[in-house]
Design an enzyme around this catalytic site. Structure first.
Site, PDB file in Angstrom:
ATOM      1  N   GLY A  16       5.062  -6.257 -12.024  1.00 16.58           N
ATOM      2  CA  GLY A  16       4.190  -7.439 -11.929  1.00 16.58           C
ATOM      3  C   GLY A  16       3.312  -7.413 -10.689  1.00 16.58           C
ATOM      4  O   GLY A  16       3.055  -8.450 -10.071  1.00 16.58           O
ATOM      5  N   ALA A  19      -1.434  -4.212 -11.345  1.00 22.24           N
ATOM      6  CA  ALA A  19      -1.532  -3.457 -12.608  1.00 22.24           C
ATOM      7  C   ALA A  19      -0.845  -4.208 -13.740  1.00 22.24           C
ATOM      8  O   ALA A  19      -1.384  -4.325 -14.848  1.00 22.24           O
ATOM      9  CB  ALA A  19      -0.926  -2.063 -12.438  1.00 22.24           C
ATOM     10  N   SER A  42      10.355  -7.572 -10.512  1.00 21.08           N
ATOM     11  CA  SER A  42      11.441  -7.847  -9.580  1.00 21.08           C
ATOM     12  C   SER A  42      10.880  -8.392  -8.270  1.00 21.08           C
ATOM     13  O   SER A  42      10.186  -7.680  -7.545  1.00 21.08           O
ATOM     14  CB  SER A  42      12.210  -6.539  -9.322  1.00 21.08           C
ATOM     15  OG  SER A  42      12.936  -6.648  -8.134  1.00 21.08           O
ATOM     16  N   VAL A  50      -1.849  -4.791  -1.418  1.00 21.39           N
ATOM     17  CA  VAL A  50      -2.963  -4.450  -0.539  1.00 21.39           C
ATOM     18  C   VAL A  50      -4.278  -4.159  -1.285  1.00 21.39           C
ATOM     19  O   VAL A  50      -5.232  -3.762  -0.646  1.00 21.39           O
ATOM     20  CB  VAL A  50      -2.661  -3.243   0.378  1.00 21.39           C
ATOM     21  CG1 VAL A  50      -1.910  -3.647   1.607  1.00 21.39           C
ATOM     22  CG2 VAL A  50      -1.951  -2.137  -0.382  1.00 21.39           C
ATOM     23  N   ALA A  53     -10.112  -5.065  -2.221  1.00 22.87           N
ATOM     24  CA  ALA A  53     -11.556  -4.873  -2.364  1.00 22.87           C
ATOM     25  C   ALA A  53     -11.821  -4.203  -3.701  1.00 22.87           C
ATOM     26  O   ALA A  53     -11.009  -3.404  -4.172  1.00 22.87           O
ATOM     27  CB  ALA A  53     -12.094  -4.014  -1.231  1.00 22.87           C
ATOM     28  N   LYS A  81     -18.658  -9.086  -2.259  1.00 21.68           N
ATOM     29  CA  LYS A  81     -18.800  -7.767  -1.631  1.00 21.68           C
ATOM     30  C   LYS A  81     -20.061  -7.111  -2.166  1.00 21.68           C
ATOM     31  O   LYS A  81     -20.172  -6.894  -3.374  1.00 21.68           O
ATOM     32  CB  LYS A  81     -17.564  -6.920  -1.960  1.00 21.68           C
ATOM     33  CG  LYS A  81     -17.673  -5.478  -1.492  1.00 21.68           C
ATOM     34  CD  LYS A  81     -16.426  -4.683  -1.845  1.00 21.68           C
ATOM     35  CE  LYS A  81     -16.632  -3.202  -1.526  1.00 21.68           C
ATOM     36  NZ  LYS A  81     -15.529  -2.362  -1.973  1.00 21.68           N
ATOM     37  N   VAL A 190      15.028  -3.609 -13.188  1.00 25.40           N
ATOM     38  CA  VAL A 190      15.423  -2.671 -14.254  1.00 25.40           C
ATOM     39  C   VAL A 190      16.359  -1.636 -13.636  1.00 25.40           C
ATOM     40  O   VAL A 190      16.017  -0.996 -12.642  1.00 25.40           O
ATOM     41  CB  VAL A 190      14.179  -1.974 -14.856  1.00 25.40           C
ATOM     42  CG1 VAL A 190      14.588  -0.881 -15.832  1.00 25.40           C
ATOM     43  CG2 VAL A 190      13.273  -2.987 -15.527  1.00 25.40           C
ATOM     44  N   THR A 353     -11.267   1.857  -5.472  1.00 21.92           N
ATOM     45  CA  THR A 353     -11.362   2.207  -6.892  1.00 21.92           C
ATOM     46  C   THR A 353     -10.075   1.968  -7.692  1.00 21.92           C
ATOM     47  O   THR A 353     -10.103   2.050  -8.918  1.00 21.92           O
ATOM     48  CB  THR A 353     -11.727   3.697  -7.019  1.00 21.92           C
ATOM     49  OG1 THR A 353     -10.956   4.420  -6.057  1.00 21.92           O
ATOM     50  CG2 THR A 353     -13.183   3.933  -6.769  1.00 21.92           C
TER      51      THR A 353
HETATM   52  C1  FAD Z   1      -3.061   1.343   1.600  1.00 22.60           C
HETATM   53  C2  FAD Z   1      -3.594   0.909   0.280  1.00 22.60           C
HETATM   54  C3  FAD Z   1      -4.768   0.156   0.215  1.00 22.60           C
HETATM   55  C4  FAD Z   1      -5.296  -0.224  -1.024  1.00 22.60           C
HETATM   56  N1  FAD Z   1      -6.482  -0.889  -1.090  1.00 22.60           N
HETATM   57  C5  FAD Z   1      -7.053  -1.109  -2.291  1.00 22.60           C
HETATM   58  C6  FAD Z   1      -8.316  -1.721  -2.415  1.00 22.60           C
HETATM   59  O1  FAD Z   1      -8.931  -2.145  -1.435  1.00 22.60           O
HETATM   60  N2  FAD Z   1      -8.850  -1.861  -3.643  1.00 22.60           N
HETATM   61  C7  FAD Z   1      -8.209  -1.439  -4.765  1.00 22.60           C
HETATM   62  O2  FAD Z   1      -8.763  -1.536  -5.863  1.00 22.60           O
HETATM   63  N3  FAD Z   1      -6.975  -0.923  -4.677  1.00 22.60           N
HETATM   64  C8  FAD Z   1      -6.398  -0.730  -3.494  1.00 22.60           C
HETATM   65  N4  FAD Z   1      -5.162  -0.182  -3.422  1.00 22.60           N
HETATM   66  C9  FAD Z   1      -4.411   0.070  -4.651  1.00 22.60           C
HETATM   67  C10 FAD Z   1      -3.854  -1.226  -5.191  1.00 22.60           C
HETATM   68  O3  FAD Z   1      -3.102  -1.883  -4.206  1.00 22.60           O
HETATM   69  C11 FAD Z   1      -2.997  -0.942  -6.408  1.00 22.60           C
HETATM   70  O4  FAD Z   1      -3.667  -0.110  -7.293  1.00 22.60           O
HETATM   71  C12 FAD Z   1      -2.726  -2.217  -7.140  1.00 22.60           C
HETATM   72  O5  FAD Z   1      -2.157  -3.166  -6.303  1.00 22.60           O
HETATM   73  C13 FAD Z   1      -1.801  -1.959  -8.309  1.00 22.60           C
HETATM   74  O6  FAD Z   1      -0.520  -1.678  -7.855  1.00 22.60           O
HETATM   75  P1  FAD Z   1       0.614  -1.593  -8.930  1.00 22.60           P
HETATM   76  O7  FAD Z   1       0.661  -2.877  -9.681  1.00 22.60           O
HETATM   77  O8  FAD Z   1       0.466  -0.320  -9.676  1.00 22.60           O
HETATM   78  O9  FAD Z   1       1.951  -1.452  -8.044  1.00 22.60           O
HETATM   79  P2  FAD Z   1       2.778  -2.533  -7.218  1.00 22.60           P
HETATM   80  O10 FAD Z   1       1.947  -3.579  -6.608  1.00 22.60           O
HETATM   81  O11 FAD Z   1       3.670  -1.736  -6.294  1.00 22.60           O
HETATM   82  O12 FAD Z   1       3.683  -3.243  -8.307  1.00 22.60           O
HETATM   83  C14 FAD Z   1       4.820  -2.607  -8.834  1.00 22.60           C
HETATM   84  C15 FAD Z   1       5.612  -3.648  -9.616  1.00 22.60           C
HETATM   85  O13 FAD Z   1       6.700  -2.987 -10.251  1.00 22.60           O
HETATM   86  C16 FAD Z   1       7.876  -3.710  -9.999  1.00 22.60           C
HETATM   87  N5  FAD Z   1       9.002  -2.810 -10.064  1.00 22.60           N
HETATM   88  C17 FAD Z   1       9.154  -1.590  -9.477  1.00 22.60           C
HETATM   89  N6  FAD Z   1      10.380  -1.096  -9.771  1.00 22.60           N
HETATM   90  C18 FAD Z   1      10.982  -2.002 -10.574  1.00 22.60           C
HETATM   91  C19 FAD Z   1      12.266  -2.086 -11.191  1.00 22.60           C
HETATM   92  N7  FAD Z   1      13.192  -1.143 -11.046  1.00 22.60           N
HETATM   93  N8  FAD Z   1      12.542  -3.182 -11.929  1.00 22.60           N
HETATM   94  C20 FAD Z   1      11.639  -4.186 -12.083  1.00 22.60           C
HETATM   95  N9  FAD Z   1      10.422  -4.171 -11.525  1.00 22.60           N
HETATM   96  C21 FAD Z   1      10.124  -3.090 -10.767  1.00 22.60           C
HETATM   97  C22 FAD Z   1       7.660  -4.322  -8.620  1.00 22.60           C
HETATM   98  O14 FAD Z   1       8.507  -5.411  -8.403  1.00 22.60           O
HETATM   99  C23 FAD Z   1       6.206  -4.752  -8.749  1.00 22.60           C
HETATM  100  O15 FAD Z   1       6.139  -5.982  -9.425  1.00 22.60           O
HETATM  101  C24 FAD Z   1      -4.601   0.151  -2.199  1.00 22.60           C
HETATM  102  C25 FAD Z   1      -3.394   0.852  -2.120  1.00 22.60           C
HETATM  103  C26 FAD Z   1      -2.895   1.247  -0.900  1.00 22.60           C
HETATM  104  C27 FAD Z   1      -1.604   2.022  -0.850  1.00 22.60           C
END
Ligand code: FAD
Length: 511
Positions: A16, A19, A42, A50, A53, A81, A190, A353
């Site tokens: 959650g 993505a 979770s 983070v 942008a 932006k 999970v 991106t």
């Molecule tokens: C330093 C940094 C700067 C960034 N800056 C930008 C930016 O400016 N612009 C941009 O477009 N993108 C940026 N990004 C990327 C952006 O943050 C991510 O692409 C975006 O937040 C999507 O993350 P995610 O949902 O894939 O992962 P996460 O936010 O890590 O979410 C993962 C989810 O999975 C859940 N999860 C994991 N394991 C389990 C489990 N076992 N059971 C249940 N749930 C679980 C977690 O609880 C969480 O809800 C940046 C990334 C980094 C590292």
């Protein structure tokens, strides 16, 4: 016809973060009952929080997921932006602007605007490229207003813009919207992923995830949105990862919020340091900052110190360390699991991106949605397109690192000397010769973006295409003056960015 399994009814999204909730928001706008969407996340693990942008195509995502712009900006302390200011990237002490949208005007002549600009510049009759980009000029003047599509022939018709927002509030906003549309959410970790072991077309597919509480969440299609954990795609199905750190060596970031400063800038700033770069993202209630660096070239302590020394205002919390690896999953879609977000791959945030790659991951899934089972041809096509998108983003980011003339240490010299991807070499060589900018239809960044970064980092072509000579220099200069004057006049009537936000999407103070 091949048996692809039973019709699909239930989508389970694991994760959650941005993505997971972007996927839920978009899918729930399109899939109505009898389809079900169930998201598991979770709170204990939390989200990366983070991604703050974006690039202009996020507005297409808002259209797809039916997100009201003003309401979402208000709910996420969002700002506008117009591009990114790059400081110290070519050489220390230099700065340039990568503004969104068009350079100059739509092509009226046989070759593009850039070709005439190169010729005029050689004749000493051109202004810097920013003078012909309305978003760059508005950003420099700290002004903003929405594009005015009805003003045809005016640069105001297609002003390019994106957003900055608070990543945690963004996930929360999308969650509320998705739940209103019927998405079910279960909080829980999970602990086990169960595969279908029966022989048949779905053998080896994920059947269910088991939570710490013992609850089983079953589904037909699973979205792995677990971020760097890659719980389904990596840990369960063992889909390999293609490592790109030889091209993009930064592997860590410190992130820290700081107090707001005035004026409220309508752009991101990226400042290069000795072994990486620092972002500055202005929001309504605070500024987001981070230092992305290569741990082979700088220690964590020094990197944190560089970040804190280069804030424009006091920090509001302790810095947080994030580790990452740049690269992509070999296949985003495997069996009945589609990896979206950081579980599918990660290219560092220099051009903001990642959320766009999430958006495309879910938009393309909707396009190829397996209503009647899993068609191997559709899956292969999804994976092909996904790879092209990641590679095109990668090459654009590598350009920024490779094209530097800094002389302050091993990191930048290693980047300047590295062997770059062939497709990037091809683009740089074409520009270096005749100033030719190429566009292929999988490009996320179009010709103006390549031009602004290559010029901004001091790649100067030897010449221009001879067709640009068909037009006399005086006529061309007059025409260019008309373009830059019109842009300057448009910018002069725009309100200040903070004033526009006050009237359009002011957020309540944070508690
Ligand atoms: C330093 C940094 C700067 C960034 N800056 C930008 C930016 O400016 N612009 C941009 O477009 N993108 C940026 N990004 C990327 C952006 O943050 C991510 O692409 C975006 O937040 C999507 O993350 P995610 O949902 O894939 O992962 P996460 O936010 O890590 O979410 C993962 C989810 O999975 C859940 N999860 C994991 N394991 C389990 C489990 N076992 N059971 C249940 N749930 C679980 C977690 O609880 C969480 O809800 C940046 C990334 C980094 C590292």
């Amino acid at each position: 016809m091949e048996n692809w399994g039973k019709p699909l009814r239930k989508v389970v999204i694991v994760g959650g973060g941005a993505a997971g909730w972007m996927s839920a928001a978009a899918l729930s706008a399109v899939l109505k009952p009898p389809y079900e969407i169930h998201l598991v996340e979770s709170d204990e693990i939390g989200i990366i929080g983070v991604g703050e942008a974006t690039i202009p195509l996020i507005r297409m995502f808002n259209g797809l997921a039916q997100i009201d712009e003003a309401a979402f900006l208000k709910a996420t302390q969002g700002t506008f932006k117009l591009g990114i200011e790059f400081v110290n990237w070519g050489r220390e002490g230099e700065r340039y602007f990568h503004g969104f949208g068009r350079v100059g005007k739509a092509a009226l002549w046989p070759v593009d605007f850039t070709q005439y600009w190169l010729r005029l510049r050689a004749a000493g009759r051109a202004q810097p490229i920013d003078a012909y980009v309305i978003s760059s000029m508005a950003a420099k003047a700290n002004r903003f207003m929405l594009p005015q599509p009805e003003m045809q022939n005016s640069p105001m018709a297609e002003l390019g813009y994106a957003y900055h927002f608070d990543a945690n509030l963004y996930a929360r906003h999308l969650r509320a919207l998705s739940e209103r549309r019927g998405v079910r959410r279960t909080e829980g970790k999970v602990v086990r992923v169960l595969l279908d072991e029966e022989p048949g077309p779905t053998s080896g597919h994920v059947r269910a995830v088991e939570l710490e509480s013992g609850e089983l969440v079953e589904g037909d299609l699973f979205l792995d949105c677990t971020g760097f954990a890659g719980l389904l795609t990596d840990k369960t199905l063992g889909v390999g990862f293609e490592d790109w750190s030889h091209w993009l060596p930064c592997d860590r970031a410190w992130a820290v919020p700081s107090e707001s400063t005035k004026p409220l800038l309508p752009y991101t700033r990226s400042t290069a340091h000795r072994a990486g770069w620092q972002w500055r993202i202005p929001l309504q209630h605070r500024v987001g900052n981070g230092h992305v660096y290569s741990s082979q070239h700088m220690s964590d302590d020094e990197a944190a110190d560089v970040l804190l020394r280069n804030l424009d205002a006091p920090a509001l919390a302790d810095p947080r360390l994030i580790r990452f690896k740049t690269g992509m999953r070999k296949d985003a879609w495997t069996r009945n699991v589609v990896a979206i977000g950081m579980s599918a791959g990660f290219v560092e945030p220099l051009e903001s991106t990642a959320l766009h790659l999430v958006q495309m991951g879910v938009a393309k899934l909707i396009e190829a949605f397996p209503h009647h089972g899993f068609d191997p041809a559709e899956i292969a096509e999804y994976n092909r397109q996904s790879r092209e998108r990641y590679e095109s983003v990668r090459d654009f980011i590598v350009l920024h690192y490779h094209l530097n003339q800094r002389n302050d240490g091993g990191f930048w010299q290693a980047c300047a000397n590295m062997h770059i991807p062939d497709a990037l070499r091809w683009r740089m060589d074409l520009y270096a010769g005749s100033g030719r900018l190429v566009y292929v239809d999988t490009d996320l960044f179009r010709e103006p973006s390549w031009l602004e970064v290559m010029e901004g980092q001091n790649l100067r072509p030897k010449g221009w295409l001879s067709l640009a000579e068909l037009q006399g220099v005086d006529d061309t200069a007059n025409y260019f003056k008309g373009v830059s004057d019109t842009i300057a006049n448009c910018v002069a009537v725009m309100p200040e960015h903070s004033e526009f936000i006050r009237s359009y999407c002011a957020a309540p103070p944070m508690k």
